[in-house]
Every structure is written in structure tokens, then in C-alpha cells.
Design a protein around this motif. Sequence first.
Motif, PDB file in Angstrom:
ATOM      1  N   CYS A 145     -79.189 -56.458 -52.839  1.00  0.00           N
ATOM      2  CA  CYS A 145     -79.428 -55.467 -52.012  1.00  0.00           C
ATOM      3  C   CYS A 145     -80.608 -55.112 -51.437  1.00  0.00           C
ATOM      4  O   CYS A 145     -81.596 -55.370 -51.928  1.00  0.00           O
ATOM      5  N   GLY A 146     -80.956 -53.984 -50.507  1.00  0.00           N
ATOM      6  CA  GLY A 146     -82.188 -53.468 -50.066  1.00  0.00           C
ATOM      7  C   GLY A 146     -82.435 -54.237 -48.749  1.00  0.00           C
ATOM      8  O   GLY A 146     -82.140 -55.202 -48.564  1.00  0.00           O
ATOM      9  N   MET A 147     -83.324 -53.383 -48.285  1.00  0.00           N
ATOM     10  CA  MET A 147     -84.170 -54.022 -47.001  1.00  0.00           C
ATOM     11  C   MET A 147     -85.198 -55.174 -47.523  1.00  0.00           C
ATOM     12  O   MET A 147     -86.115 -54.815 -47.983  1.00  0.00           O
ATOM     13  N   LEU A 148     -85.034 -56.331 -46.787  1.00  0.00           N
ATOM     14  CA  LEU A 148     -85.891 -57.328 -47.082  1.00  0.00           C
ATOM     15  C   LEU A 148     -87.099 -57.491 -46.118  1.00  0.00           C
ATOM     16  O   LEU A 148     -88.076 -58.305 -46.566  1.00  0.00           O
ATOM     17  N   ASP A 149     -86.889 -57.125 -44.851  1.00  0.00           N
ATOM     18  CA  ASP A 149     -87.864 -57.278 -43.842  1.00  0.00           C
ATOM     19  C   ASP A 149     -87.292 -56.501 -42.589  1.00  0.00           C
ATOM     20  O   ASP A 149     -86.127 -56.211 -42.366  1.00  0.00           O
ATOM     21  N   LEU A 150     -88.382 -55.766 -41.937  1.00  0.00           N
ATOM     22  CA  LEU A 150     -88.186 -55.061 -40.684  1.00  0.00           C
ATOM     23  C   LEU A 150     -89.131 -55.499 -39.637  1.00  0.00           C
ATOM     24  O   LEU A 150     -90.404 -55.590 -39.871  1.00  0.00           O
ATOM     25  N   ASP A 151     -88.556 -56.000 -38.427  1.00  0.00           N
ATOM     26  CA  ASP A 151     -89.383 -56.242 -37.459  1.00  0.00           C
ATOM     27  C   ASP A 151     -89.106 -55.196 -36.259  1.00  0.00           C
ATOM     28  O   ASP A 151     -88.233 -55.258 -35.646  1.00  0.00           O
ATOM     29  N   LYS A 152     -90.179 -54.481 -36.301  1.00  0.00           N
ATOM     30  CA  LYS A 152     -89.930 -53.122 -35.221  1.00  0.00           C
ATOM     31  C   LYS A 152     -90.124 -53.842 -33.841  1.00  0.00           C
ATOM     32  O   LYS A 152     -89.229 -53.143 -32.813  1.00  0.00           O
ATOM     33  N   GLU A 153     -90.877 -54.747 -33.765  1.00  0.00           N
ATOM     34  CA  GLU A 153     -91.095 -55.348 -32.277  1.00  0.00           C
ATOM     35  C   GLU A 153     -89.822 -55.680 -31.857  1.00  0.00           C
ATOM     36  O   GLU A 153     -89.260 -55.635 -30.557  1.00  0.00           O
ATOM     37  N   ALA A 154     -88.860 -56.617 -32.446  1.00  0.00           N
ATOM     38  CA  ALA A 154     -87.862 -57.378 -32.306  1.00  0.00           C
ATOM     39  C   ALA A 154     -86.520 -56.403 -32.496  1.00  0.00           C
ATOM     40  O   ALA A 154     -85.485 -56.585 -32.066  1.00  0.00           O
ATOM     41  N   GLN A 155     -86.751 -55.375 -33.050  1.00  0.00           N
ATOM     42  CA  GLN A 155     -85.845 -54.342 -33.553  1.00  0.00           C
ATOM     43  C   GLN A 155     -84.659 -54.866 -34.455  1.00  0.00           C
ATOM     44  O   GLN A 155     -83.432 -55.235 -34.156  1.00  0.00           O
ATOM     45  N   LEU A 156     -85.477 -55.953 -35.459  1.00  0.00           N
ATOM     46  CA  LEU A 156     -84.363 -56.535 -36.357  1.00  0.00           C
ATOM     47  C   LEU A 156     -84.768 -56.067 -37.920  1.00  0.00           C
ATOM     48  O   LEU A 156     -85.823 -55.869 -38.125  1.00  0.00           O
ATOM     49  N   ALA A 157     -83.735 -55.971 -38.558  1.00  0.00           N
ATOM     50  CA  ALA A 157     -83.821 -55.689 -40.075  1.00  0.00           C
ATOM     51  C   ALA A 157     -83.083 -56.619 -40.719  1.00  0.00           C
ATOM     52  O   ALA A 157     -81.966 -57.123 -40.418  1.00  0.00           O
ATOM     53  N   ARG A 158     -83.582 -56.943 -41.890  1.00  0.00           N
ATOM     54  CA  ARG A 158     -82.756 -58.106 -42.770  1.00  0.00           C
ATOM     55  C   ARG A 158     -82.623 -57.351 -44.138  1.00  0.00           C
ATOM     56  O   ARG A 158     -83.473 -56.897 -44.696  1.00  0.00           O
ATOM     57  N   PHE A 159     -81.290 -57.323 -44.705  1.00  0.00           N
ATOM     58  CA  PHE A 159     -80.890 -56.753 -45.757  1.00  0.00           C
ATOM     59  C   PHE A 159     -80.135 -57.703 -46.706  1.00  0.00           C
ATOM     60  O   PHE A 159     -79.483 -58.730 -46.124  1.00  0.00           O
ATOM     61  N   GLY A 160     -80.219 -57.506 -47.968  1.00  0.00           N
ATOM     62  CA  GLY A 160     -79.187 -58.246 -48.861  1.00  0.00           C
ATOM     63  C   GLY A 160     -77.865 -57.594 -48.540  1.00  0.00           C
ATOM     64  O   GLY A 160     -77.612 -56.536 -48.208  1.00  0.00           O
ATOM     65  N   ALA A 161     -76.995 -58.549 -48.539  1.00  0.00           N
ATOM     66  CA  ALA A 161     -75.750 -58.517 -48.185  1.00  0.00           C
ATOM     67  C   ALA A 161     -74.724 -57.355 -49.064  1.00  0.00           C
ATOM     68  O   ALA A 161     -73.759 -56.946 -48.430  1.00  0.00           O
ATOM     69  N   GLY A 162     -75.324 -57.113 -50.204  1.00  0.00           N
ATOM     70  CA  GLY A 162     -74.460 -55.959 -51.187  1.00  0.00           C
ATOM     71  C   GLY A 162     -75.103 -54.628 -50.979  1.00  0.00           C
ATOM     72  O   GLY A 162     -74.703 -53.972 -51.433  1.00  0.00           O
ATOM     73  N   THR A 163     -76.036 -54.455 -49.844  1.00  0.00           N
ATOM     74  CA  THR A 163     -76.332 -52.999 -49.513  1.00  0.00           C
ATOM     75  C   THR A 163     -75.367 -52.226 -49.041  1.00  0.00           C
ATOM     76  O   THR A 163     -74.555 -52.559 -48.152  1.00  0.00           O
ATOM     77  N   PHE A 164     -75.152 -50.959 -49.642  1.00  0.00           N
ATOM     78  CA  PHE A 164     -74.089 -49.981 -49.111  1.00  0.00           C
ATOM     79  C   PHE A 164     -74.558 -49.247 -47.650  1.00  0.00           C
ATOM     80  O   PHE A 164     -75.718 -49.037 -47.488  1.00  0.00           O
ATOM     81  N   GLY A 165     -73.550 -48.698 -47.123  1.00  0.00           N
ATOM     82  CA  GLY A 165     -73.934 -48.133 -45.901  1.00  0.00           C
ATOM     83  C   GLY A 165     -74.885 -47.047 -46.182  1.00  0.00           C
ATOM     84  O   GLY A 165     -76.010 -47.023 -45.143  1.00  0.00           O
ATOM     85  N   PRO A 166     -74.963 -46.136 -47.050  1.00  0.00           N
ATOM     86  CA  PRO A 166     -75.842 -45.097 -46.914  1.00  0.00           C
ATOM     87  C   PRO A 166     -77.378 -45.248 -47.342  1.00  0.00           C
ATOM     88  O   PRO A 166     -78.383 -44.921 -46.726  1.00  0.00           O
ATOM     89  N   ASP A 167     -77.280 -46.577 -48.136  1.00  0.00           N
ATOM     90  CA  ASP A 167     -78.566 -47.053 -48.181  1.00  0.00           C
ATOM     91  C   ASP A 167     -79.187 -47.852 -46.980  1.00  0.00           C
ATOM     92  O   ASP A 167     -80.427 -47.680 -46.963  1.00  0.00           O
TER      93      ASP A 167
END
Length: 536
Positions: A145-167
Motif C-alpha cells: 500500500c501507499g503512494m510509491l511515486d508522484l509525477d505532477k507534470e504528467a499528473q500520474l500517481a503510482r500506488f500499491g494495489a492494496g491502498t484503501f480509498g481514504p488513504d
Amino acid sequence: MRRWNGWGDDSITFALNTDALEFLRERIGVGAAPLDAELSQICQQLPASRLGAHALIDTSPETRLRHSSGQSVPDWLKMRYGKIQTFPDGVAYPESSEELRTLLDYAGQRHIALIPYGGGTSVVGHLQVIASDQPVLSVDMSRLCGMLDLDKEAQLARFGAGTFGPDIEAQLRAQGYTLGHFPQSFEYSTLGGWVVTRSSGQQSLGYGRIENLFAGGRVETPQGRLDIRPFPASAAGPDLREILLGSEGRMGILTEATVRIRPLPECEEFHAVFFPDWDAAQAAIRAIVQAEPGLSMLRLSNATETLTSLTLAGHKKMIGVLESYLRLRGCASEKCLLLLGASGDGRHVRHAVRAALKIARGWQGIHVGRYMGEKWKQGRFKNVYLRNSLWEQGYVVDTVETACDWSKVKGMMLGMEQTGKDIMTSEDEKLHVYTHLSHLYAQGASVYTTFVYRLSGDFDRDMARWYKLKSAISRFIVSHGGTISHQHGVGYDHAPYLAVEKGELGMSSLHHLYRHFDPQGIMNPGKLLPAEDSLR
């Protein structure tokens, strides 16, 4: 703490006011709740695990029990009556793709069935353990779980698949972004679960369904790792994302997902509009959605759901004043409530709402302001707790949903409701049934129907009654041009009806596709596709 035999946190309740309870009793009779089974009692009855000791696997009875069911009516009946007959033999909590790879190899060597477990919110039997001699391992994804990467320029975020909606939303919000995917199960469902079941959020009109938000990901399959790269667009053959979307764990387990995000909206507004009847309301929302004014949400309740919602709301005097005003304006017993929402900067929101309300007025729509819309927003993840409260009063709640073209929407709604009433009449029972459209498209709409009826107090009778109701309505849907699932996936409960939609050649192609990634057939067997004996 999370309930083991119901929805959500055991400290949260949905209080039924006296008028609401009397309203239900008048329509379907007084309910009598059966005595719930005790957690400790069921744990003592669990059979011994068929798995040997493994560093990554927990075989304790309570852990296995808590991973044996989802949130479908059959799941609830089994949990509440203490009639769960099949359990996973163990539960694993992998913390990396490497640990998951170890589990896949272990399962392949011993022919162990694997059931991916996200938030446990499935309402169509995704988590059901099929009775067989094959050991079963539940793979809980909550530690990937959790955010693994954030690309603000491309507006992409990579998360672990077990991350819950509120997180997901909390971590994005801290950076000024949102995913905007808000299914009713938001608080307890995971990103991976959304992807593999083709989930749809309550504001899908503006943010899109999960297939619009899912850009790429990583899947661990029995045959190896599949990386799906996130391109803005590609004409390089078939899109591999489509192989994964809706695959329900049959090809492997999603470990990471890259999603398309947006800046947090400057503001959001939710408004309520009443129409005199269904025909005017449906014509209005079709005109609105086809005009594309830039809304993020449209949700239309039919007359019975409108009445039910107003009754559940309490505030009897205030609702009475509202209904008096509406009657003067021509909205009486057949009135239908539309909630519309817009998200973005202030100028966009004002323009979108004004454009939608202008169209609504052309169909006799009466705008009553933002109060009801804002109250809906505040409680949109809490209303599902009504299932717990109704069970305690002796009532069961189930839902069936589909999607079809506009020309079929009204007939689909009426047919689903009447089919349900006919089934309950044959059981010498009454049914409280109502419908809303919550996801709208230029082509058509989802049709989401809720059924409330009394429990009999006998497990076998209640299970047979549910099956009779579910199968009759499912047959009606597929025979009248609707999809068997708009947003909940297929799982075990919908699998018998999938072939009507996909056709013989389509079903064969899915069998062979999943067998390519999973030659031994160990990935979530019995879900999505019917028996595969002919391919073994």
C-alpha cells in the motif's frame, strides 16, 4: 474495529427513526431478526488448515474466518447464521512483489488456489471459497500500500494495489491532487479491487470510471511478471490494460497501479431538483448528459426511492414543508429527486450548474437549492450502514444493477422491480423495491435497484429465497438487453449469465487468455468464468 459479520466499523450505526421503521412495517410487515452466531463459536468449528507451516502464512482460525466472505447477501446469511462451510486454509500478507512471487511459486508447486483479498467489500461472491480437495490461500493485499511515486507534470500517481480509498485521497490531497474515485465502498475498498472489478465512483460523470483513471500497473502471474506501461495514448496493438481490467484475479495479482490524477477542485456544489414524474425526470437527465455541461455527478431516484429517502431523513416538519411547497408546484406522489454535482474552479461550477438547471426547468424541474445535496455528500459513505440496522430489525437488503441504452431504461427499471415483486408474492411475502440511476452516459444509464424484504429466520429458506430472487432478476436483465454488471464485477454470483453478453467465441477467448497466464488454474477459481472442465 471492523465488523466480522456486517458492514464497516462496529462503532458506527445508522439510526432508524420511528417513522422510517413504521413506514417499512406498513409496506412489508414486521421483521424478526434471527439470533446472530458468535465469532468464537464459529472459530471453534473451523476445520484444520490443509497448509503446512510457512513464514508468510497465518493459519489461525479467526484470521481465516475474517477472510472467508465478502458483503453479498449469501455472505451475510452464512456469517449471521453461522453456516459458513468453506474457509481459506491460510492468509498471507505479502509486503513486496518479491514476497508475492514467493507465494505464487509456492502455490504452483502444491496446486494451491489463491484468492486475492483487497477490502473484502465484494457483493457478488469474489471471495467465496469453492468446496474442493484443493487447499486455498487468501492473499491479503493490505500491506502492499501507499503512494510509491508522484509525477505532477504528467499528473500520474503510482500506488500499491492494496491502498484503501481514504488513504489514496489523503496522500494525494496533501500534494494538492485527487483521484476522484468514490464508490460507496470507498472507505473499505482498495485501488487494486477497483481496477480488477471495473469499479465506478459516485462522481464518474466528471472523473470517469476506473478504466478512465487506470494508466498502467504491475501484475504478478503464475507465468511471471507483467508490466503495463502508462502511456498517454498508444496505437501499438491491443491495450494490455484491458486484459487486466475486470479480470478479477483470474490472470494474476495486481501489485501496483498508476492512475491519472487531477488538481483538487477549488469548489464543489451538490444541488437537488424535483420532477413531477419519472418520464419528465428521465427526459431531463438524458438531455443534460447529452448536452455535456461539465457536471461531475447526476443521480436520479424514482418515486419510491424519493419517498424512502425523505422518510429516512427524519426532520418530519421540515420535510412536510418541502412537500407542501412541491405539491403547489405540481410535484406530488410521483415526484422524483435528482441530485446533481459539479466540481472545479468557481467559474466552471457556476456555469455547469446553471446550464443543467436551465435544461431541468424545461422539463418542469424544481430547484430546491443545495441543502439536500450537501446532506447527501456528508452521508454518502454512511448510508450503507443501513444494512446493519435493517438486519437488526429482521430485514435483508440486496441490490441488483445493470446498464442499458436510453430506450430501454424505463422498461428495465419497471421489469426488474416487477420481477422482484412477483418472486416475493410467490413466497407469500411483500417486497419494498426502488431504483435510481447513478451513472449516466450519452448512450444510456446504469439502473440500480434495491430490494428490502423480511428474513424468515431459517437459513436454508432465506438462502433459497435470495437465490430465487437473484436468478430471476438476472435472467430478466440479460434477456432484455442489459449488462449483467455495470459496476460490481461478475464474481461467483453473476458468472452463470456472462455468456449471454460475451457469446460462445468471446467466452472461449477469455478461458484461453486466463489459462495462458495461469496454466494450472490456481488463480481465484470459480469466479468470472463458469466451470472450465472442457479446457483441462
